[in-house]
Design a protein around this motif. Structure first.
Motif, PDB file in Angstrom:
ATOM      1  N   LEU A  18     -26.256 -48.504 -11.857  1.00  0.00           N
ATOM      2  CA  LEU A  18     -26.277 -49.374 -13.131  1.00  0.00           C
ATOM      3  C   LEU A  18     -27.464 -50.344 -12.840  1.00  0.00           C
ATOM      4  O   LEU A  18     -28.170 -50.528 -13.966  1.00  0.00           O
ATOM      5  N   PHE A  19     -27.494 -51.235 -12.097  1.00  0.00           N
ATOM      6  CA  PHE A  19     -28.219 -52.230 -11.535  1.00  0.00           C
ATOM      7  C   PHE A  19     -29.736 -51.674 -11.618  1.00  0.00           C
ATOM      8  O   PHE A  19     -30.782 -52.022 -12.176  1.00  0.00           O
ATOM      9  N   LEU A  20     -30.018 -50.332 -11.104  1.00  0.00           N
ATOM     10  CA  LEU A  20     -31.348 -49.701 -11.157  1.00  0.00           C
ATOM     11  C   LEU A  20     -31.764 -49.290 -12.505  1.00  0.00           C
ATOM     12  O   LEU A  20     -33.034 -49.403 -12.840  1.00  0.00           O
ATOM     13  N   LEU A  21     -30.826 -48.740 -13.346  1.00  0.00           N
ATOM     14  CA  LEU A  21     -31.277 -48.399 -14.658  1.00  0.00           C
ATOM     15  C   LEU A  21     -31.633 -49.599 -15.429  1.00  0.00           C
ATOM     16  O   LEU A  21     -32.619 -49.636 -16.192  1.00  0.00           O
ATOM     17  N   VAL A  22     -30.662 -50.779 -15.416  1.00  0.00           N
ATOM     18  CA  VAL A  22     -31.116 -51.885 -15.957  1.00  0.00           C
ATOM     19  C   VAL A  22     -32.586 -52.689 -15.543  1.00  0.00           C
ATOM     20  O   VAL A  22     -33.172 -53.047 -16.526  1.00  0.00           O
TER      21      VAL A  22
END
Length: 230
Positions: A18-22
């Motif tokens: 999720l952090f990577l996508l954000v």
């Protein structure tokens, strides 16, 4: 202790992606130029839209697939006709901004990332018809002319709406290589390219046998003189 470790691993599996996508979505917004591409105000005829989709590898009209998340456009570029069309629009737009000094001339990787970002933005905000119409108004057609409307007026002294199948397909052939397939300078090459594309339209069920035969029998019929030596 084992349960705690497993819990941390489970959280990591969920949270880290999720952090990577954000983060990637944030980088996507950074890559977007301040001046975004605008939709063409001049729609093009249906037969031209069909031919343009065919030129992008589609046998019939496609819809745009919004690229969510941005990472998709990085790892799967141009794997569908709509994405090929979007990348062409993005490349033209970025090139224009660079020529106008609104964007720096970037090396391959940065240019590709920016192209992917602009393609993603278009996919999220435009319809398929808007994308095709805009590409048709931006594409370089040689002899100082940009866009299919300008090329139609230059070659045939006609509006795009009034062109025959054979004339539309000649424009499609010229889009691949405006200089090589310029009918005023290289009529034989232009004729062969036109007829080859007409065959592709027949195979894609965009023309029937009678329309194909009639279109192939038509002369190039251009009214412009060769300008390549200028």
């Amino acid at each position: 202790m084992t349960k705690l470790v497993l819990r941390f691993i489970a959280y990591g599996v969920i949270v880290i992606p999720l952090f990577l996508l954000v983060g990637l979505e944030g980088y996507y917004r950074i890559l977007l130029p301040k001046q975004l591409p605008a939709v063409s105000a001049e729609p093009i005829p249906t037969q031209v839209r069909d031919a343009l989709w065919l030129g992008c590898g589609a046998k019939r009209k496609h819809d745009l697939h919004p690229l969510f998340p941005f990472i998709i456009s990085l790892f799967f570029p141009q794997n569908r006709p709509d994405e090929l069309l979007l990348s062409r629009i993005a490349r033209i737009h970025i090139g224009r901004l660079q020529q106008e000094g609104k964007l720096p001339h970037e090396k391959n990787l940065k240019f590709q990332l920016r192209e992917a970002a602009v393609s993603t933005w278009i996919s999220r905000h435009w319809t398929a018809d808007q994308a095709v119409d805009t590409y048709g108004s931006l594409v370089w057609m040689g002899s100082g002319h940009r866009g299919l409307q300008a090329a139609a007026r230059n070659l045939f002294e006609e509006k795009l709406d009034n062109l025959s199948h054979s004339q539309v397909v000649l424009l499609m052939a010229m889009m691949r290589s405006p200089r090589s397939y310029d009918p005023a300078c290289h009529p034989e090459q232009a004729l062969n390219a036109r007829n080859h594309f007409l065959q592709k339209m027949k195979e894609a069920a965009l023309l029937d046998d009678e329309e194909l035969e009639r279109a192939i029998s038509m002369p190039l019929g251009v009214s412009s003189a060769c300008e390549q030596s200028k």
